[in-house]
Enzyme design. Structure first.
Site, PDB file in Angstrom:
ATOM      1  N   LYS A 195     -32.866 -37.676 -30.256  1.00  0.00           N
ATOM      2  CA  LYS A 195     -34.318 -37.499 -30.313  1.00  0.00           C
ATOM      3  C   LYS A 195     -34.790 -37.301 -31.767  1.00  0.00           C
ATOM      4  O   LYS A 195     -33.991 -37.335 -32.680  1.00  0.00           O
ATOM      5  CB  LYS A 195     -34.725 -36.329 -29.415  1.00  0.00           C
ATOM      6  CG  LYS A 195     -34.217 -36.473 -27.956  1.00  0.00           C
ATOM      7  CD  LYS A 195     -34.873 -37.604 -27.210  1.00  0.00           C
ATOM      8  CE  LYS A 195     -34.160 -38.030 -25.940  1.00  0.00           C
ATOM      9  NZ  LYS A 195     -34.124 -37.100 -24.858  1.00  0.00           N
TER      10      LYS A 195
HETATM   11  C1  LIG Z   1     -33.767 -36.737 -23.403  1.00  0.00           C
HETATM   12  C2  LIG Z   1     -34.714 -36.686 -22.276  1.00  0.00           C
HETATM   13  C3  LIG Z   1     -34.740 -35.621 -21.357  1.00  0.00           C
HETATM   14  C4  LIG Z   1     -33.680 -34.560 -21.302  1.00  0.00           C
HETATM   15  O1  LIG Z   1     -33.471 -33.874 -22.475  1.00  0.00           O
HETATM   16  P1  LIG Z   1     -32.059 -33.146 -22.712  1.00  0.00           P
HETATM   17  O2  LIG Z   1     -32.310 -32.350 -23.955  1.00  0.00           O
HETATM   18  O3  LIG Z   1     -31.037 -34.210 -22.898  1.00  0.00           O
HETATM   19  O4  LIG Z   1     -31.794 -32.290 -21.537  1.00  0.00           O
HETATM   20  C5  LIG Z   1     -35.742 -35.604 -20.404  1.00  0.00           C
HETATM   21  N1  LIG Z   1     -36.658 -36.582 -20.318  1.00  0.00           N
HETATM   22  C6  LIG Z   1     -36.648 -37.639 -21.150  1.00  0.00           C
HETATM   23  C7  LIG Z   1     -37.695 -38.690 -21.011  1.00  0.00           C
HETATM   24  C8  LIG Z   1     -35.663 -37.726 -22.139  1.00  0.00           C
HETATM   25  O5  LIG Z   1     -35.626 -38.793 -22.945  1.00  0.00           O
END
Ligand SMILES: *Cc1c(COP(=O)(O)O)cnc(C)c1O
Length: 393
Positions: A195
């Protein structure tokens, strides 16, 4: 600090250009080491500092740090008091966690289709899914582009529903000049290494609603009303468990990393947008590979650069050939209602969200992360153009 547009030679173990990658500098490492030498590894001062800074950056009153984006979604659903018999509308073109959080608390996700050109949730279709049991709408700022919040807020207000933005793709994005994080009643972020900024694992929820924020703070700490640091300061041993919560806390080590990373966000979003425009230009001559549409009112944060292949191109073959040539492409996502769990649990399956199902057959995500250098971007463009020509039927 490494120059933004170059990477050290030998930085990567192999030649593969991944679809995403974190960027950790010496100042990030120093920030973490400083906490390791301090008294508070968790429930300490870095948490409030990270939360306050994050709230300021996203233009909201409250920010609550938790252990992952998934935990953030879970805490949001808890704060909304969603439970057995309650329905929550969720777009199908997303990561499974966007829907799983509803199931964790006993509610039912109701899958809704997306718009064909952006793959963002289709507000008209949202309204058609509302029943007397609907409690909330989860929007997903897919790939980093904000949804149509004017339409979604209007629908939510008309039907007295809470709007939750799964903004895990969109930190640094804007809708009509307003920052992502301030667009819905509750907004959720992830700090997974893929991210925009990372804490290893981590997440954040932003809201202007103090009641929601309080419930989420309690939920991340076993359902207990005050945390260790607060008790330490007030010199009291007394606490009460008010509800069933979990340990979803983010450590001070991680919050220090998050604070250090957050400083770089504007520069990194700028670079992601530059990369997107180089891709846009490089692929503009191809009728076979089209980037998704971007609405003019949106400032796209480009977590992903998603392209759609023409119908007469074999996506599987394109994928395999690109991987063979060290281009780390990916597919985001298998529509959630197509996963065996939801087919068995809710009886979902083919035909429920035809736009998402058909898009899924043709989409491919190209490498997108701020450390991508111009040579690599051009290598991606030329390889994709060649491979696609080869895979035309
Ligand atoms: C990455 C992601 C999540 C989950 O986040 P984590 O930190 O991996 O638990 C939830 N929703 C979307 C759209 C994502 O891209």
């Amino acid at each position: 600090m490494a120059d933004q547009h170059s990477r050290d030679a030998g930085d990567d173990q192999n030649n593969m250009i991944p679809y995403g990658k974190q960027w950790i500098d010496e100042d990030d490492i120093e920030a973490v080491v400083k906490v390791l030498r301090s008294d508070w590894l968790t429930t300490g001062p870095k948490i409030e500092e990270f939360e306050a800074t994050f709230a300021r950056v996203t233009g909201t009153r409250h920010a609550v740090a938790v252990s992952s984006g998934t935990a953030a979604l879970h805490a949001a659903i808890f704060a909304l008091e969603i439970g057995l018999g309650d329905e929550v509308i969720v777009p199908s073109m997303t990561f499974a966690a966007s829907a799983n959080c509803v199931v964790y608390q006993g509610g039912t996700p109701v899958f809704v289709d997306v718009e064909p050109d952006t793959l963002l949730v289709d507000p008209a279709k949202v309204e058609a899914k509302i029943t007397s049991r609907t409690r909330a709408i989860i929007s997903v700022d897919y790939a980093g582009q904000p949804c149509d919040y004017y339409a979604l807020r209007t629908i939510a207000e008309r039907h007295k529903l809470t709007l939750v933005d799964d903004a895990c793709h969109a930190l640094g994005g804007q809708y009509r000049g307003r920052p992502v994080g301030s667009l819905a009643d509750v907004n959720v972020f992830s700090f997974h290494p893929m991210k925009h900024i990372t804490t290893g694992e981590g997440g954040m929820i932003t809201t202007d609603n103090p009641e929601f924020a309080g419930r989420m703070r309690m939920f991340r700490n076993h359902g207990i009303t005050s945390d260790h640091h607060q008790r330490d300061r007030s010199g009291s041993w007394f606490y009460e468990m008010m509800d069933l919560g979990y340990n979803l806390r983010l450590t001070d080590i991680q919050c220090a990393l998050g604070l250090s990373q957050l400083k770089k966000l504007p520069r990194w979003v700028k670079r992601r947008r530059e990369i997107a425009s180089i891709y846009d230009r490089g692929l503009s001559n191809s009728a076979d590979v089209k980037p998704l549409a971007v609405r003019p009112e949106n400032f796209h944060a480009y977590h992903l650069y998603v392209t759609r292949l023409d119908d007469n191109i074999d996506r599987q073959e394109v994928f395999s050939l690109l991987r063979k040539q060290d281009i780390g492409v990916n597919v985001h996502y298998i529509p959630v209602h197509m996963h065996p769990f939801y087919r068995q649990r809710l009886g979902t399956g083919p035909g429920l969200c035809p736009v998402a199902e058909s898009a899924y057959e043709h989409i491919i995500s190209l490498p997108m992360f701020p450390r991508l250098i111009d040579d690599e971007i051009h290598r991606v463009i030329s390889t994709v153009s060649d491979v696609v020509k080869h895979c035309k039927s």
